[in-house]
Scaffold this active site. Sequence first.
Site, short mmCIF file in Angstrom:
data_model
loop_
_atom_site.label_atom_id
_atom_site.label_comp_id
_atom_site.label_asym_id
_atom_site.label_seq_id
_atom_site.Cartn_x
_atom_site.Cartn_y
_atom_site.Cartn_z
N CYS A 160 3.70 -6.76 5.43
CA CYS A 160 4.34 -5.39 5.71
C CYS A 160 3.51 -4.22 6.84
CB CYS A 160 4.27 -4.58 4.39
SG CYS A 160 4.99 -5.89 2.99
N HIS A 300 1.90 4.21 2.68
CA HIS A 300 2.77 3.01 2.49
C HIS A 300 3.76 3.27 1.38
CE1 HIS A 300 3.56 -1.17 2.47
NE2 HIS A 300 3.17 -1.37 1.24
N GLU A 311 -3.67 3.64 -3.20
CA GLU A 311 -3.44 4.49 -1.98
C GLU A 311 -3.89 5.77 -2.30
OE1 GLU A 311 -0.42 4.97 2.02
OE2 GLU A 311 0.42 4.10 -0.24
N LYS A 328 9.90 5.28 1.70
CA LYS A 328 10.50 4.33 0.90
C LYS A 328 11.37 4.58 -0.21
CE LYS A 328 7.19 0.65 2.28
NZ LYS A 328 6.06 1.36 3.29
N HIS A 333 11.94 -0.95 0.94
CA HIS A 333 10.72 -1.43 1.52
C HIS A 333 11.11 -2.64 2.57
CE1 HIS A 333 6.97 -3.07 2.70
NE2 HIS A 333 6.24 -3.05 1.59
N PHE A 392 1.07 -7.96 1.89
CA PHE A 392 0.73 -9.08 1.22
C PHE A 392 -0.32 -9.81 1.99
CE2 PHE A 392 4.48 -10.20 -1.78
CZ PHE A 392 4.10 -9.20 -2.64
#
Length: 404
Positions: A160, A300, A311, A328, A333, A392
């Site tokens: 991502c 994010h 975050e 998002k 996403h 990831f």
Amino acid sequence: MTEVVVTGYGTVSAAGIGVPVNWDRVCAGAPTAARDPELTGIPVNITCRVPGFDAEALLGRPEARRTDRTTQFGLVAAREAIADAGLEPHAWDGARVGIVMGTSTGAAGTYDREYVRYFEEGPEWVSPTFGVTAPMNLLAGYLASAFGAYGPNLVVTTACAAGPTAIGTARQLLVADMCDIVLAGGAEAPLTGLLVSSLGQMGAMSRRLADPAGASRPFDAARDGMVPAEGAAVLVMERSADARARGVQPHGVVAGYGASADGYHMSAPDPEGRGAERAIRMALRDAGLSAADIGHVNAHGSSTPLNDVTESRTIARVYDDPVVTSTKGVLGHALGAAGALEAVHTLLALETGMIPPTANLEQVDEQITVDVVAGEPRKHTFEAAATHSFGFGGQNAVVVFRRP
């Protein structure tokens, strides 16, 4: 250091095709998530799918037949970006034009289709074009062929974080004088039964099946997972001096880039946010800016319980009270395309002085103390902004933009 700017951008997302419609919907805070009729029978099937995407109408039948949906999104976004930059591929020196694209799953749809053919119908039914459709590098390869870009041609795959990784890599190519123009961004079409089933099985997806539009809700106390999406964004990047020589007003300066690895877990963030912090501080140092110079962070903000808290704590620890949003909530996403889309959103926020709201944010999680925009867009003037992407494998990438 040589200054690099963005002179054009293009987008494809669940909000539609083109930057104007995307920005309008993001600013309206209108979610795109819905139960996916193409994934009927899968227990958790909420996605953000690009509506009405007709590859043959947009690209022509031959190009549509030989490309995967991921590549098709990239081609359409790149075409818009090139036009926005005022460039004409037939007139540029293709040897000085590079391409750096990011993706996470690559040609997922093509793999799914051909695996079924191979196992259910036999090897003689596998498409002879599989080898020139499915490999990840062809995302950049087809763009090179379509636009006559004969310089460095790369695909980066940092989950991502792929979009910002591509932008940072493109900046390095321009600073090193290996290119005069680079098309950089990300593209993703991951909404296959295999991938969505896997995300559901691992508990990463929201299970708000009775309210799919409300499923992606970054920073909200009731969030329960992400919503997978598809799309693409491409940025045209040039050296500032070259843009000035063309008489072009840039959208923004790519001021800094930072990247790191958590080295902690393959799907969960480091709970202390140490990898993310390293990437942020690297980007700030590269930009020659302090944490107090950043007026806005496009987070994010994946809508997952662990990521959003980690975050937000990192933002509170590193920055000096920036205004935060996650787009998002509207677009879901889009994995390797998400960070490229969010880079465009960050540039638009800089240009317009308007920070879009985080859709579906009704009650901020009590563990989150940063200033998150909700409800409606917020007018806010600032000189520099950062966009975060974490993936990831513990892969982190941060880009800092500032006004030209």
